[in-house]
Design a protein around this motif. Sequence first.
Motif, PDB file in Angstrom:
ATOM      1  N   ASP A  23      -0.195 -11.137  -1.425  1.00  0.00           N
ATOM      2  CA  ASP A  23      -0.084 -10.365  -0.077  1.00  0.00           C
ATOM      3  C   ASP A  23       0.463  -8.934  -0.189  1.00  0.00           C
ATOM      4  O   ASP A  23      -0.381  -8.166   0.481  1.00  0.00           O
ATOM      5  CB  ASP A  23       0.762 -11.189   0.732  1.00  0.00           C
ATOM      6  N   GLU A  56      -2.166  -6.630  -1.567  1.00  0.00           N
ATOM      7  CA  GLU A  56      -3.119  -6.359  -0.668  1.00  0.00           C
ATOM      8  C   GLU A  56      -2.740  -5.206   0.068  1.00  0.00           C
ATOM      9  O   GLU A  56      -3.442  -4.192   0.321  1.00  0.00           O
ATOM     10  CB  GLU A  56      -3.679  -7.657  -0.093  1.00  0.00           C
ATOM     11  N   ILE A  57      -1.358  -5.321   0.593  1.00  0.00           N
ATOM     12  CA  ILE A  57      -0.902  -4.275   1.291  1.00  0.00           C
ATOM     13  C   ILE A  57      -0.951  -2.987   0.694  1.00  0.00           C
ATOM     14  O   ILE A  57      -1.234  -1.878   1.175  1.00  0.00           O
ATOM     15  CB  ILE A  57       0.448  -4.596   2.120  1.00  0.00           C
ATOM     16  N   LYS A  70      -4.165  -1.316   0.330  1.00  0.00           N
ATOM     17  CA  LYS A  70      -4.846  -1.012   1.390  1.00  0.00           C
ATOM     18  C   LYS A  70      -4.069   0.360   1.921  1.00  0.00           C
ATOM     19  O   LYS A  70      -4.514   1.169   2.526  1.00  0.00           O
ATOM     20  CB  LYS A  70      -4.658  -2.150   2.525  1.00  0.00           C
ATOM     21  N   ALA A  71      -2.900   0.497   1.659  1.00  0.00           N
ATOM     22  CA  ALA A  71      -1.927   1.650   1.598  1.00  0.00           C
ATOM     23  C   ALA A  71      -2.556   2.862   1.068  1.00  0.00           C
ATOM     24  O   ALA A  71      -2.730   3.781   1.431  1.00  0.00           O
ATOM     25  CB  ALA A  71      -0.449   1.572   1.480  1.00  0.00           C
ATOM     26  N   LEU A 111      -4.503  -1.690   7.342  1.00  0.00           N
ATOM     27  CA  LEU A 111      -3.140  -1.909   6.613  1.00  0.00           C
ATOM     28  C   LEU A 111      -2.125  -2.055   7.729  1.00  0.00           C
ATOM     29  O   LEU A 111      -1.198  -2.874   7.443  1.00  0.00           O
ATOM     30  CB  LEU A 111      -2.745  -0.161   6.136  1.00  0.00           C
ATOM     31  N   ARG A 112      -2.265  -1.630   8.880  1.00  0.00           N
ATOM     32  CA  ARG A 112      -1.128  -1.832   9.866  1.00  0.00           C
ATOM     33  C   ARG A 112      -1.521  -3.320  10.113  1.00  0.00           C
ATOM     34  O   ARG A 112      -0.225  -4.127  10.557  1.00  0.00           O
ATOM     35  CB  ARG A 112      -1.247  -1.019  11.057  1.00  0.00           C
ATOM     36  N   LEU A 152      -2.220  -5.853   8.293  1.00  0.00           N
ATOM     37  CA  LEU A 152      -1.669  -6.488   7.199  1.00  0.00           C
ATOM     38  C   LEU A 152      -0.077  -6.592   7.294  1.00  0.00           C
ATOM     39  O   LEU A 152       0.521  -7.655   6.907  1.00  0.00           O
ATOM     40  CB  LEU A 152      -2.349  -6.249   5.775  1.00  0.00           C
ATOM     41  N   ALA A 153       0.627  -5.581   7.629  1.00  0.00           N
ATOM     42  CA  ALA A 153       1.704  -5.052   7.206  1.00  0.00           C
ATOM     43  C   ALA A 153       2.564  -5.459   8.606  1.00  0.00           C
ATOM     44  O   ALA A 153       3.766  -6.088   8.444  1.00  0.00           O
ATOM     45  CB  ALA A 153       2.092  -3.932   7.208  1.00  0.00           C
ATOM     46  N   VAL A 157       8.234  -1.614   5.480  1.00  0.00           N
ATOM     47  CA  VAL A 157       7.171  -1.702   6.332  1.00  0.00           C
ATOM     48  C   VAL A 157       7.037  -0.934   7.450  1.00  0.00           C
ATOM     49  O   VAL A 157       6.085  -0.397   7.654  1.00  0.00           O
ATOM     50  CB  VAL A 157       7.143  -3.182   6.683  1.00  0.00           C
ATOM     51  N   ALA A 204       5.051   2.250  -0.059  1.00  0.00           N
ATOM     52  CA  ALA A 204       3.625   1.452  -0.738  1.00  0.00           C
ATOM     53  C   ALA A 204       4.153   1.075  -2.032  1.00  0.00           C
ATOM     54  O   ALA A 204       4.201  -0.171  -2.424  1.00  0.00           O
ATOM     55  CB  ALA A 204       2.349   1.817  -0.460  1.00  0.00           C
TER      56      ALA A 204
END
Length: 101
Positions: free
Chosen positions: A6, A9-10, A13-14, A29-30, A32-33, A50, A75
């Motif tokens: 997880d 992935e964040i 994406k960042a 990104l938003r 996911l976070a 975060v 990130a």
Amino acid sequence: MPTRDDLNEIVLKAYECSSTNKAKSCGELRNLADPLMDNPLPSAVCKDLVWELLQSAKTSKINSLERRDSIDIPARKISNACLKKTKAINSPRGNQPRIKT
């Protein structure tokens, strides 16, 4: 707690959001976070990072170095800060034989 996958992935994406400066990747990104903010398990340090990501993950007219750093730096730190820390329990008494009296 978020898993390593997880968090990876964040982070990915960042990096995508910071480099492309596109609404789609920053929105993803938003999305996911954001759930990490409502989760009671992550530490305050994790939630601070975060929060930084959520505030920075927006498109800009100019994709400046400052904008990219405001996304990339938290990130980079998020994986270590948000993983559950496991503590090894070293009990010297636990390994000793019991003595009957």
